[in-house]
Design a protein around this motif. Structure first.
Motif, PDB file in Angstrom:
ATOM      1  N   VAL A 248       0.873  -1.163   0.000  1.00 50.36           N
ATOM      2  CA  VAL A 248       0.000   0.000   0.000  1.00 50.36           C
ATOM      3  C   VAL A 248       0.916   1.221   0.000  1.00 50.36           C
ATOM      4  O   VAL A 248       1.912   1.253   0.719  1.00 50.36           O
ATOM      5  N   VAL A 249       0.609   2.209  -0.836  1.00 54.18           N
ATOM      6  CA  VAL A 249       1.450   3.401  -0.921  1.00 54.18           C
ATOM      7  C   VAL A 249       0.640   4.623  -0.493  1.00 54.18           C
ATOM      8  O   VAL A 249      -0.467   4.850  -0.982  1.00 54.18           O
ATOM      9  N   TYR A 250       1.217   5.364   0.450  1.00 55.10           N
ATOM     10  CA  TYR A 250       0.619   6.624   0.904  1.00 55.10           C
ATOM     11  C   TYR A 250       1.489   7.731   0.324  1.00 55.10           C
ATOM     12  O   TYR A 250       2.654   7.872   0.692  1.00 55.10           O
ATOM     13  N   ILE A 251       0.928   8.465  -0.620  1.00 60.77           N
ATOM     14  CA  ILE A 251       1.683   9.513  -1.305  1.00 60.77           C
ATOM     15  C   ILE A 251       1.383  10.864  -0.671  1.00 60.77           C
ATOM     16  O   ILE A 251       0.231  11.204  -0.422  1.00 60.77           O
TER      17      ILE A 251
ATOM     18  N   TYR B 264      -2.765  14.249  -0.513  1.00 62.25           N
ATOM     19  CA  TYR B 264      -2.415  12.877  -0.162  1.00 62.25           C
ATOM     20  C   TYR B 264      -3.216  11.918  -1.026  1.00 62.25           C
ATOM     21  O   TYR B 264      -4.383  12.166  -1.338  1.00 62.25           O
ATOM     22  N   VAL B 265      -2.581  10.807  -1.395  1.00 63.47           N
ATOM     23  CA  VAL B 265      -3.208   9.800  -2.243  1.00 63.47           C
ATOM     24  C   VAL B 265      -2.861   8.428  -1.672  1.00 63.47           C
ATOM     25  O   VAL B 265      -1.731   8.193  -1.250  1.00 63.47           O
ATOM     26  N   LEU B 266      -3.837   7.536  -1.670  1.00 64.51           N
ATOM     27  CA  LEU B 266      -3.612   6.147  -1.253  1.00 64.51           C
ATOM     28  C   LEU B 266      -3.700   5.239  -2.474  1.00 64.51           C
ATOM     29  O   LEU B 266      -4.644   5.342  -3.259  1.00 64.51           O
TER      30      LEU B 266
ATOM     31  N   PHE C 223       5.684   4.974   2.323  1.00 59.90           N
ATOM     32  CA  PHE C 223       5.397   6.412   2.361  1.00 59.90           C
ATOM     33  C   PHE C 223       6.230   7.050   1.255  1.00 59.90           C
ATOM     34  O   PHE C 223       7.461   6.994   1.290  1.00 59.90           O
ATOM     35  N   LEU C 224       5.547   7.611   0.268  1.00 58.03           N
ATOM     36  CA  LEU C 224       6.219   8.228  -0.869  1.00 58.03           C
ATOM     37  C   LEU C 224       5.962   9.730  -0.829  1.00 58.03           C
ATOM     38  O   LEU C 224       4.815  10.173  -0.930  1.00 58.03           O
ATOM     39  N   PHE C 225       7.034  10.482  -0.655  1.00 58.47           N
ATOM     40  CA  PHE C 225       6.945  11.941  -0.582  1.00 58.47           C
ATOM     41  C   PHE C 225       7.387  12.512  -1.919  1.00 58.47           C
ATOM     42  O   PHE C 225       8.526  12.303  -2.338  1.00 58.47           O
ATOM     43  N   ILE C 226       6.473  13.221  -2.576  1.00 54.68           N
ATOM     44  CA  ILE C 226       6.762  13.783  -3.893  1.00 54.68           C
ATOM     45  C   ILE C 226       6.846  15.297  -3.790  1.00 54.68           C
ATOM     46  O   ILE C 226       5.865  15.959  -3.434  1.00 54.68           O
TER      47      ILE C 226
END
Length: 134
Positions: free
Chosen positions: A19-22, A101-103, A53-56
């Motif tokens: 699961v990616v939390y952006i 934020y995007v899941l 956890f992906l921080f863009i």
């Protein structure tokens, strides 16, 4: 839209099965920076689980983005979106402001294009746990 979808799919490839939390953010963004301590707590709460956890970084210089990550000791995965990438992501998610934020589910599909902030921890944990069980 096809290019932005293709770009996003490539960006998600290394995280397949998780699961990616952006977190779309920038160093100059006050609300973005105020959410970071809550994000650290969320990361601790999900430690050892299949969550990335992906921080863009958007709308900032690469230097200020790198310096902020270094100075603040931000953990997780980091991606700097240059002008082109930022345009594609803004188009895909209809981003008009940050933080955003995007899941993304384990299959790489967007589960929530406008996810809760890290400070909404208990509700967000329930949502992420639900995605982990799928």
């Amino acid at each position: 839209m096809a290019n932005s979808d293709k770009f996003f799919d490539e960006l998600m490839k290394p995280f397949k099965g998780k699961v990616v939390y952006i977190d779309f953010w920038a160093p100059w963004c006050g609300p973005c920076m105020r959410e970071m301590p809550a994000s650290k707590k969320l990361q601790q709460a999900l430690k050892g689980k299949d969550v990335v956890f992906l921080f863009i970084g958007l709308s900032c210089s690469k230097a200020s983005w790198e310096n902020t990550i270094q100075e603040k000791g931000f953990t997780g995965e980091h991606f700097y979106a240059g002008e082109n990438e930022a345009k594609m992501l803004a188009e895909k998610f209809n981003i008009s402001g940050i933080p955003r934020y995007v899941l993304v589910d384990k299959q790489g599909n967007v589960a929530d294009g406008n996810a809760l902030r890290p400070s909404d921890k208990s509700k967000l944990l329930k949502k992420i746990d639900g995605l982990l069980k799928k």
